[in-house]
Design a protein around this motif. Structure first.
Motif, PDB file in Angstrom:
ATOM      1  N   GLN A  43       0.828  -1.206   0.000  1.00  0.00           N
ATOM      2  CA  GLN A  43       0.000   0.000   0.000  1.00  0.00           C
ATOM      3  C   GLN A  43       0.862   1.256   0.000  1.00  0.00           C
ATOM      4  O   GLN A  43       0.561   2.232  -0.702  1.00  0.00           O
ATOM      5  N   ARG A  44       1.928   1.247   0.783  1.00  0.00           N
ATOM      6  CA  ARG A  44       2.793   2.427   0.857  1.00  0.00           C
ATOM      7  C   ARG A  44       3.429   2.716  -0.502  1.00  0.00           C
ATOM      8  O   ARG A  44       3.574   3.874  -0.900  1.00  0.00           O
ATOM      9  N   VAL A  47       0.862   4.453  -2.634  1.00  0.00           N
ATOM     10  CA  VAL A  47       0.661   5.831  -2.179  1.00  0.00           C
ATOM     11  C   VAL A  47       1.809   6.729  -2.635  1.00  0.00           C
ATOM     12  O   VAL A  47       1.591   7.843  -3.130  1.00  0.00           O
ATOM     13  N   THR A  50       1.575   7.357  -6.277  1.00  0.00           N
ATOM     14  CA  THR A  50       0.466   8.272  -6.549  1.00  0.00           C
ATOM     15  C   THR A  50       0.882   9.714  -6.326  1.00  0.00           C
ATOM     16  O   THR A  50       0.614  10.592  -7.159  1.00  0.00           O
ATOM     17  N   HIS A  51       1.542   9.981  -5.198  1.00  0.00           N
ATOM     18  CA  HIS A  51       1.967  11.353  -4.915  1.00  0.00           C
ATOM     19  C   HIS A  51       3.051  11.811  -5.891  1.00  0.00           C
ATOM     20  O   HIS A  51       3.079  12.988  -6.265  1.00  0.00           O
ATOM     21  N   TYR A 238      -3.478  -1.157  -6.799  1.00  0.00           N
ATOM     22  CA  TYR A 238      -3.959  -1.337  -5.424  1.00  0.00           C
ATOM     23  C   TYR A 238      -4.959  -2.486  -5.340  1.00  0.00           C
ATOM     24  O   TYR A 238      -4.890  -3.321  -4.437  1.00  0.00           O
ATOM     25  N   THR A 309       3.992   3.656   8.206  1.00  0.00           N
ATOM     26  CA  THR A 309       3.349   4.883   7.738  1.00  0.00           C
ATOM     27  C   THR A 309       4.305   6.072   7.759  1.00  0.00           C
ATOM     28  O   THR A 309       3.860   7.207   7.599  1.00  0.00           O
ATOM     29  N   LEU A 312       4.362   9.270   5.323  1.00  0.00           N
ATOM     30  CA  LEU A 312       3.034   9.392   4.730  1.00  0.00           C
ATOM     31  C   LEU A 312       2.248  10.473   5.454  1.00  0.00           C
ATOM     32  O   LEU A 312       2.385  10.647   6.670  1.00  0.00           O
ATOM     33  N   GLU A 315      -3.777  11.548   6.135  1.00  0.00           N
ATOM     34  CA  GLU A 315      -4.908  10.997   5.396  1.00  0.00           C
ATOM     35  C   GLU A 315      -4.519   9.754   4.608  1.00  0.00           C
ATOM     36  O   GLU A 315      -5.389   8.942   4.266  1.00  0.00           O
ATOM     37  N   ASP A 316      -3.234   9.591   4.306  1.00  0.00           N
ATOM     38  CA  ASP A 316      -2.774   8.377   3.635  1.00  0.00           C
ATOM     39  C   ASP A 316      -2.420   7.287   4.641  1.00  0.00           C
ATOM     40  O   ASP A 316      -2.550   6.100   4.341  1.00  0.00           O
ATOM     41  N   ALA A 317      -1.973   7.693   5.836  1.00  0.00           N
ATOM     42  CA  ALA A 317      -1.559   6.722   6.837  1.00  0.00           C
ATOM     43  C   ALA A 317      -2.746   5.989   7.458  1.00  0.00           C
ATOM     44  O   ALA A 317      -2.645   4.804   7.786  1.00  0.00           O
ATOM     45  N   VAL A 320      -3.838   2.746   5.690  1.00  0.00           N
ATOM     46  CA  VAL A 320      -2.827   1.701   5.867  1.00  0.00           C
ATOM     47  C   VAL A 320      -2.944   1.095   7.267  1.00  0.00           C
ATOM     48  O   VAL A 320      -2.891  -0.129   7.441  1.00  0.00           O
TER      49      VAL A 320
END
Length: 359
Positions: A43-44, A47, A50-51, A238, A309, A312, A315-317, A320
């Motif tokens: 997941q990380r 993310v 994505t950023h 994802y 996390t 991150l 809101e992203d953490a 997860v």
């Protein structure tokens, strides 16, 4: 048995080690920790990619049509579902010359309120200009200071980063002068998320029809930065990540360990039933003992989940961490459920069978 006696018996079994809770706690925390790590890193990675895609400007599209963009319509596109930011910009008629470099003109642009928000992330700016980070670094001026130009002293109201990472050039070393939106501009920028080039085509709504067809230039549409590709498959990555089955695997692992935990104690538990301990009391005792496995295991995994996390945003953490909690909860429920299911099959009638299996 009274509740106090049940607690005392469970504590005695855990403290003496007869229930082997320590070993099962290590096994459960190790296996669930591996699943949490595997899923968290997957997941990380999504993310971070994505950023990187968003920060590079790859999700930003530009419609360029000199003098044909209505600034108010372009700015209003950010209220469209799928468009998170929009703004209009055009090259200024008179470029700024700095007193420190009078022979060199600085590329100067007029930006609508929406465009200045896209650059700075601020909804409102004090009076003044926006200067790129590279320009401010060269002039050694902070935000709020003044620049000496051919037009006099101008205040630096804000700054923006525009790295040379593949995006279209022109703003790395430049000045943006905030302007009102009710005028014509040369470009309309929109950022779409989730990534959707079709939604970005709504920039055509900002084209004006006041110019004669013979005088119009053909609009040009494209990505601000195409170095990362013309498509983003982060959502598909994802949804298709191998670790998406981690909760099911955790449930299975927990159930296997719970069944083994009771299987290793089958003789002693059958002896207790033979001596008159009720099935409900035995179930309550093993339920309490199981907490000595699942609770320490969850506490041992918590630092790992928090460590994943790192770097991150909150809101992203949170998603997860929630996925990690689901994995731990599934493993814990699997362990407890298997323990209780195995206890149902323990009775005084199985004492002889359990004894023979030990001989």
């Amino acid at each position: 048995m009274r509740f106090r006696e049940i607690l005392r018996e469970a504590f005695r079994n855990v403290y003496s080690g007869s229930s082997r809770q320590l070993w099962f706690m290590f096994f459960l925390s190790g296996m669930l920790g591996a699943l949490v790590f595997f899923d968290g890193e997957s997941q990380r990675g999504v993310v971070i990619r994505t950023h990187s895609f968003l920060d590079s400007g790859a999700a930003t599209f530009v419609l360029e049509a000199t003098g044909q963009i209505r600034g108010d319509v372009c700015d209003g596109l950010d209220r469209t579902p799928g468009i998170v930011a929009a703004g209009a910009v055009s090259q200024a008629m008179s470029p700024v010359r700095l007193s420190s470099l009078p022979a060199t003109s600085v590329p100067t642009y007029d930006g609508s309120p929406g465009f200045t928000r896209m650059l700075t992330g601020q909804n409102a700016l004090d009076s003044g200009i926006l200067a790129s980070a590279e320009l401010l670094a060269e002039q050694a001026r902070p935000v709020g200071a003044a620049l000496h130009t051919n037009a006099g002293r101008v205040r630096i109201a804000g700054t923006y980063a525009y790295p040379n990472d593949g995006r279209r050039t022109g703003f790395e070393y430049s000045i943006v002068v905030p302007e009102r939106a009710n005028r014509q501009f040369d470009q309309c920028w929109v950022t779409t998320w989730p990534f959707d080039p079709a939604v970005a085509r709504l920039t055509n709504l900002a084209l004006t029809s006041s110019i004669g067809e013979q005088e119009k230039e053909a609009p040009v549409f494209g990505q601000l930065n195409s170095s990362l590709g013309s498509d983003f498959i982060g959502l598909e990555e994802y949804r298709s990540r191998p670790s998406r089955f981690a909760p099911v695997m955790a449930l299975t692992v927990g159930a296997i360990l719970g069944a083994v935990a009771i299987g290793l104690r089958r003789l002693s538990l059958a002896s207790a039933r033979h001596l008159g301990v009720r099935a409900t009391d035995l179930s309550a005792i093993t339920f309490m003992e199981s907490f000595a496995v699942v609770v320490p295991a969850a506490l041992a995994i918590a630092p790992l989940a928090l460590w994943q996390t790192r770097q991150l945003m909150w809101e992203d953490a949170v998603p997860v961490l929630l996925h990690s909690a689901v994995i731990v909860l599934a493993g814990s429920l699997g362990f407890q459920g298997a323990v209780q299911a195995a206890i149902v099959n323990v009775s005084d009638h199985t004492l002889l069978k359990s004894f023979r299996s030990r001989v």
